[in-house]
Design a protein around this motif. Structure first.
Motif, PDB file in Angstrom:
ATOM      1  N   GLU A 138     106.914  28.416  15.531  1.00  0.00           N
ATOM      2  CA  GLU A 138     106.731  29.818  15.891  1.00  0.00           C
ATOM      3  C   GLU A 138     105.900  30.539  14.840  1.00  0.00           C
ATOM      4  O   GLU A 138     106.203  30.500  13.655  1.00  0.00           O
ATOM      5  N   GLY A 139     104.844  31.170  15.277  1.00  0.00           N
ATOM      6  CA  GLY A 139     103.960  31.890  14.367  1.00  0.00           C
ATOM      7  C   GLY A 139     102.747  31.090  13.951  1.00  0.00           C
ATOM      8  O   GLY A 139     101.778  31.658  13.428  1.00  0.00           O
ATOM      9  N   ASP A 140     102.758  29.763  14.174  1.00  0.00           N
ATOM     10  CA  ASP A 140     101.610  28.948  13.775  1.00  0.00           C
ATOM     11  C   ASP A 140     100.373  29.282  14.603  1.00  0.00           C
ATOM     12  O   ASP A 140      99.258  29.311  14.084  1.00  0.00           O
ATOM     13  N   GLY A 141     100.553  29.519  15.900  1.00  0.00           N
ATOM     14  CA  GLY A 141      99.423  29.851  16.759  1.00  0.00           C
ATOM     15  C   GLY A 141      98.773  31.154  16.346  1.00  0.00           C
ATOM     16  O   GLY A 141      97.541  31.272  16.303  1.00  0.00           O
ATOM     17  N   GLU A 142      99.603  32.145  16.023  1.00  0.00           N
ATOM     18  CA  GLU A 142      99.072  33.440  15.552  1.00  0.00           C
ATOM     19  C   GLU A 142      98.318  33.258  14.235  1.00  0.00           C
ATOM     20  O   GLU A 142      97.257  33.863  14.034  1.00  0.00           O
ATOM     21  N   ASN A 171     104.208  30.276   7.932  1.00  0.00           N
ATOM     22  CA  ASN A 171     103.924  28.877   7.662  1.00  0.00           C
ATOM     23  C   ASN A 171     102.426  28.663   7.504  1.00  0.00           C
ATOM     24  O   ASN A 171     101.617  29.468   7.941  1.00  0.00           O
ATOM     25  N   ASN A 172     102.083  27.544   6.886  1.00  0.00           N
ATOM     26  CA  ASN A 172     100.694  27.100   6.893  1.00  0.00           C
ATOM     27  C   ASN A 172     100.486  26.321   8.182  1.00  0.00           C
ATOM     28  O   ASN A 172     101.037  25.236   8.363  1.00  0.00           O
ATOM     29  N   TRP A 173      99.692  26.856   9.107  1.00  0.00           N
ATOM     30  CA  TRP A 173      99.546  26.251  10.432  1.00  0.00           C
ATOM     31  C   TRP A 173      98.838  24.910  10.388  1.00  0.00           C
ATOM     32  O   TRP A 173      99.004  24.080  11.290  1.00  0.00           O
ATOM     33  N   VAL A 174      98.037  24.655   9.333  1.00  0.00           N
ATOM     34  CA  VAL A 174      97.345  23.367   9.206  1.00  0.00           C
ATOM     35  C   VAL A 174      98.328  22.256   8.855  1.00  0.00           C
ATOM     36  O   VAL A 174      98.235  21.133   9.360  1.00  0.00           O
ATOM     37  N   ASP A 175      99.296  22.582   8.002  1.00  0.00           N
ATOM     38  CA  ASP A 175     100.279  21.614   7.520  1.00  0.00           C
ATOM     39  C   ASP A 175     101.081  21.045   8.691  1.00  0.00           C
ATOM     40  O   ASP A 175     101.849  21.744   9.343  1.00  0.00           O
ATOM     41  N   GLY A 176     100.897  19.774   8.981  1.00  0.00           N
ATOM     42  CA  GLY A 176     101.646  19.131  10.042  1.00  0.00           C
ATOM     43  C   GLY A 176     101.133  19.381  11.442  1.00  0.00           C
ATOM     44  O   GLY A 176     101.821  19.066  12.413  1.00  0.00           O
ATOM     45  N   VAL A 220      87.075  20.695   8.386  1.00  0.00           N
ATOM     46  CA  VAL A 220      87.980  19.589   8.075  1.00  0.00           C
ATOM     47  C   VAL A 220      89.342  20.170   7.736  1.00  0.00           C
ATOM     48  O   VAL A 220      89.473  20.970   6.800  1.00  0.00           O
ATOM     49  N   PHE A 221      90.380  19.784   8.481  1.00  0.00           N
ATOM     50  CA  PHE A 221      91.750  20.223   8.220  1.00  0.00           C
ATOM     51  C   PHE A 221      92.580  18.998   7.826  1.00  0.00           C
ATOM     52  O   PHE A 221      92.669  18.038   8.588  1.00  0.00           O
ATOM     53  N   VAL A 246      86.167  16.750  -3.933  1.00  0.00           N
ATOM     54  CA  VAL A 246      87.540  17.246  -4.065  1.00  0.00           C
ATOM     55  C   VAL A 246      88.506  16.337  -3.319  1.00  0.00           C
ATOM     56  O   VAL A 246      88.117  15.585  -2.431  1.00  0.00           O
ATOM     57  N   VAL A 247      89.769  16.440  -3.692  1.00  0.00           N
ATOM     58  CA  VAL A 247      90.843  15.799  -2.947  1.00  0.00           C
ATOM     59  C   VAL A 247      91.507  16.867  -2.097  1.00  0.00           C
ATOM     60  O   VAL A 247      92.066  17.830  -2.625  1.00  0.00           O
ATOM     61  N   LEU A 248      91.415  16.715  -0.778  1.00  0.00           N
ATOM     62  CA  LEU A 248      92.123  17.609   0.118  1.00  0.00           C
ATOM     63  C   LEU A 248      93.566  17.138   0.241  1.00  0.00           C
ATOM     64  O   LEU A 248      93.818  15.949   0.423  1.00  0.00           O
ATOM     65  N   ARG A 249      94.499  18.081   0.152  1.00  0.00           N
ATOM     66  CA  ARG A 249      95.915  17.764   0.291  1.00  0.00           C
ATOM     67  C   ARG A 249      96.466  18.466   1.519  1.00  0.00           C
ATOM     68  O   ARG A 249      95.808  19.313   2.116  1.00  0.00           O
ATOM     69  N   ARG A 250      97.662  18.071   1.891  1.00  0.00           N
ATOM     70  CA  ARG A 250      98.255  18.564   3.133  1.00  0.00           C
ATOM     71  C   ARG A 250      98.206  20.101   3.186  1.00  0.00           C
ATOM     72  O   ARG A 250      98.678  20.780   2.288  1.00  0.00           O
ATOM     73  N   GLY A 251      97.623  20.615   4.242  1.00  0.00           N
ATOM     74  CA  GLY A 251      97.539  22.061   4.427  1.00  0.00           C
ATOM     75  C   GLY A 251      96.232  22.675   3.980  1.00  0.00           C
ATOM     76  O   GLY A 251      95.990  23.862   4.234  1.00  0.00           O
ATOM     77  N   ASP A 252      95.330  21.900   3.308  1.00  0.00           N
ATOM     78  CA  ASP A 252      94.025  22.431   2.874  1.00  0.00           C
ATOM     79  C   ASP A 252      93.067  22.461   4.065  1.00  0.00           C
ATOM     80  O   ASP A 252      93.186  21.668   4.996  1.00  0.00           O
TER      81      ASP A 252
END
Length: 291
Positions: A68-72, A119-124, A238-239, A285-291
């Protein structure tokens, strides 16, 4: 490696530009919710439908995290960056831009549903356990890097083979698991197969006004090369939805002027971009979860 045209500028100037862009997006995200309500009915209905589908679909990646809220939040990110004069005039098709997970979290729409659940909508947004597993016993077809890349025999050649030998047969988890042993697998047009990624395509199209597509790339730990240096015909976001990966972005190679060599599709179809021609990376760079 993705490439784009760049304009040279001092590092401190780029840092200031980047900081100004993030601040601008955070400030403008508060206006996005109101804009939805003032759009034409059809436009508002489409946006709200895509937001709903993004929230409702599988893909959180964490059992204790609500969608909930990730789409927004996804809409706020895409809409504010598409409307940013700094992004359009200073970054778009000019230089790469890195936005970290914590900064993406700050760009959101405040509503009574999301005020206490940001939340970070990219994460997961796509995970192996919840989303890739859905491939099992489906007709979703993917590809894997060829053995010449995996063994290091030839690391400068874009070479892939299908994950399964017969596209008319269902895909099995065993085939996917075996394909992941030692190299990258990918799924093109993933928005057609996973509802949440389809919703992301729609939101991106509504924000930018361009057709969009999502490809999924998955690389196992220990791989030294995911794909060789190449250029793309399309602009790329890139996500990093899970894990981490090192990304290197360079200036595009000089146009060869050779018949049959597409400057926007280099490093593919037998064409090779030699590392000696790449020069210094614009971004390493190293992209990490949520970047």
């Amino acid at each position: 490696t993705n490439s784009g045209v760049t304009v040279t500028a001092p590092v401190n100037s780029l840092s200031a530009l980047r900081h100004s862009l993030i601040s601008e997006m955070i400030a403008n995200s508060e206006k996005v919710a109101a804009e939805i309500g003032h759009s034409t009915f059809a436009t508002s209905e489409r946006i709200e439908g895509a937001i709903h589908d993004f929230n409702a679909a599988n893909g959180s990646g964490n059992t204790d995290k609500s969608n909930e809220g990730d789409g927004e939040a996804a809409w706020a990110f895409l809409k504010t960056i598409s409307q940013s004069p700094i992004f359009i005039h200073k970054f778009w098709q000019q230089r790469p831009l890195l936005i970290r997970s914590s900064e993406i979290t700050d760009i959101h729409i405040k509503t009574e549903n999301t005020e206490s659940n940001i939340n970070n909508w990219v994460d997961g947004a796509f995970t192996l356990q919840e989303d890739l597993r859905l491939v099992d016993n489906s007709y979703i077809s993917g590809s894997r890097t060829d053995d010449i890349l995996r063994t290091g025999t030839k690391t400068d050649t874009w070479a892939f083979t299908p994950i399964k030998p017969d596209p008319a047969q269902p895909t099995t988890w065993t085939q996917v698991r075996d394909a992941l042993e030692g190299g990258t697998i990918y799924f093109n047009s993933a928005g057609s197969f996973w509802p949440r990624l389809g919703a992301l395509c729609r939101l991106t199209s509504y924000a930018f006004g361009f057709p969009t597509n999502v490809n999924i790339y998955i690389t196992p730990p220990g791989s030294t090369t995911s794909v060789p240096p190449h250029t793309d015909r399309q602009d790329v976001f890139v996500f990093q939805t899970e894990g981490s990966k090192r990304w290197r972005v360079y200036n595009p190679p000089k146009r060869m002027g050779v018949k049959g060599v597409d400057p926007l599709n280099r490093g593919k179809g037998g064409d090779v971009i030699g590392e000696e021609t790449l020069g210094e990376a614009l971004l390493d760079v190293v992209l990490r979860r949520g970047d």
